[in-house]
Design an enzyme around this catalytic site. Structure first.
Site, mmCIF file in Angstrom:
data_model
loop_
_atom_site.group_PDB
_atom_site.id
_atom_site.type_symbol
_atom_site.label_atom_id
_atom_site.label_comp_id
_atom_site.label_asym_id
_atom_site.label_seq_id
_atom_site.Cartn_x
_atom_site.Cartn_y
_atom_site.Cartn_z
ATOM 1 C CD GLN A 1 -4.085 -7.057 -9.226
ATOM 2 O OE1 GLN A 1 -4.322 -8.212 -9.589
ATOM 3 N NE2 GLN A 1 -3.936 -6.735 -7.953
ATOM 4 C CG HIS B 1 -6.130 -2.789 -9.391
ATOM 5 N ND1 HIS B 1 -4.948 -2.102 -9.198
ATOM 6 C CD2 HIS B 1 -6.278 -3.581 -8.280
ATOM 7 C CE1 HIS B 1 -4.413 -2.470 -8.050
ATOM 8 N NE2 HIS B 1 -5.191 -3.361 -7.480
ATOM 9 C CB CYS C 1 -8.253 -4.251 -4.848
ATOM 10 S SG CYS C 1 -6.632 -5.021 -5.049
ATOM 11 C CG ASN D 1 -1.691 5.002 0.570
ATOM 12 O OD1 ASN D 1 -1.347 6.091 0.994
ATOM 13 N ND2 ASN D 1 -0.934 4.256 -0.221
ATOM 14 N NE ARG E 1 4.400 2.373 12.109
ATOM 15 C CZ ARG E 1 3.943 1.140 12.027
ATOM 16 N NH1 ARG E 1 4.062 0.324 13.071
ATOM 17 N NH2 ARG E 1 3.363 0.709 10.922
ATOM 18 C CB SER E 2 0.519 6.672 13.317
ATOM 19 O OG SER E 2 1.308 5.955 12.411
ATOM 20 C CG ASN F 1 -5.938 0.268 -6.678
ATOM 21 O OD1 ASN F 1 -5.750 1.137 -7.547
ATOM 22 N ND2 ASN F 1 -5.071 0.069 -5.700
#
Length: 340
Positions: A157, A243, A130, A13, A39-40, A316
């Site tokens: 949050q 947040h 954050c 993300n 793995r990615s 955030n």
């Protein structure tokens, strides 16, 4: 001219958001590499109108690269960040691994930009937590005017702070509430997050606080002023992104709410939305995708001699993570490397 930039953890993300923000802000990129675990490997990610194929972090040579923006968590960072730094690539790390080490700068560019020069100590710069990042943007201009003695903060949050699995858990639990027999048991969180709030973020410490609360205390002192006293209660709420914080501030000197409002309006990185009417404030839904830290509900605290209350909201994944990382990269380029 321009910089050779590696985004480490480009499929997560925060890593994806870093790529988006680098493109949006037209960061002077000469070459960019999207790095991920094996793995990615081969996953495609977007960078503006380009598509990048992820490269293997394990075999990547950081020599000749200017900056590496890390978004892979503390364990992997502990392995790979020293490799990048030793190769001469400046690491800007989003994990908590280096935040509390005295010789590594912890930076929010609107608050302590001059700390950027300390990157030379170990070729590593830390990005704050954050919840801390958005709060100190609001605190610093007020502290410069009236000196903050004490901060009492309660956070609300979003689940994106826990990653994609947490966002999926909230979504699936919410759907399951309406379909008998399809209820989803807690997995990421210790209790149900849908239609609930959980006063527990990170692990519990011996004094009864959580590590998330401890982070806000220690990081505020390191970034703004070691003399500020901070007490925090951090709560996870059923919001996907954004947040929110309720902040009570006690000052050494009196600060009128109107003057505080004007100070915050003029401060970098802040957008004041403060009308004393229904809807005259900012909520998490409205801050998503925005660069600003939003301040609302600015008002005097009549229970103490020199006090203010305010409401603080920010995306955030942006100011709390990816945006601040990119802003640090911009600051490093502007003040130190000067290739842009």
């Amino acid at each position: 001219m321009g910089y050779r930039i590696a985004v480490v953890g480009a499929t997560g993300n925060v890593g994806r958001e870093m790529l988006n923000i680098l493109a949006e802000r037209e960061f002077p990129v000469k070459e960019i590499a999207a790095l991920a675990s094996r793995r990615s490997l081969g996953t495609e990610v977007s960078f503006g109108d380009k598509t990048l194929t992820t490269l293997d972090l394990d075999t990547f040579d950081f020599s000749g690269w200017d900056m590496a923006l890390f978004a892979i968590g503390s364990d992997a960072t502990k392995k790979y960040a020293p490799i990048a730094a030793k190769a001469g690539c400046v690491v800007i790390d989003n994990s908590s691994l280096y935040r509390y080490e005295h010789d590594i700068p912890l930076i929010v560019p609107e608050v302590n930009p001059d700390a950027i020069y300390d990157y030379k100590n170990r070729n590593i710069i830390a990005n704050p937590n954050c919840s801390t990042a958005q709060m100190v943007v609001a605190l610093k201009p007020l502290h410069d005017r009236a000196r903050i003695k004490r901060v009492v903060v309660s956070t609300y949050q979003s689940v994106s702070g826990s990653g994609k699995e947490a966002m999926d858990e909230l979504w699936n639990q919410t759907k399951g509430m309406y379909v008998p027999g399809q209820e989803v048991a807690p997995s990421v969180y210790p209790k149900q997050i849908a239609f609930n709030v959980i006063p527990h973020i990170d692990v519990f410490l011996e004094d009864g606080s959580t590590k998330e609360e401890w982070k806000m205390v220690v990081e505020t002192k390191k970034i703004v002023d070691p003399m500020i006293k901070v007490t925090a209660t951090c709560v996870r709420v059923p919001v996907f992104v954004g947040h929110s914080e309720s902040i009570n501030i006690e000052f050494e000197d009196f600060l009128d709410e109107d003057e505080a409002r004007e100070i915050l309006r003029e401060a970098p990185g802040i957008l004041v939305v403060d009308k004393r009417e229904p809807g005259g404030y900012t909520t998490p839904v409205e801050c998503v995708g925005d660069y600003a830290t939003f301040i609302s509900r600015i008002r005097q605290d009549s229970t103490i001699e020199n006090g203010l209350n305010l409401w603080c909201v920010s995306d955030n994944l942006r100011k709390g993570a990816a945006l601040n990382t990119v802003q640090i990269a911009e600051l490093l380029g502007r003040k130190v490397l000067k290739k842009g």
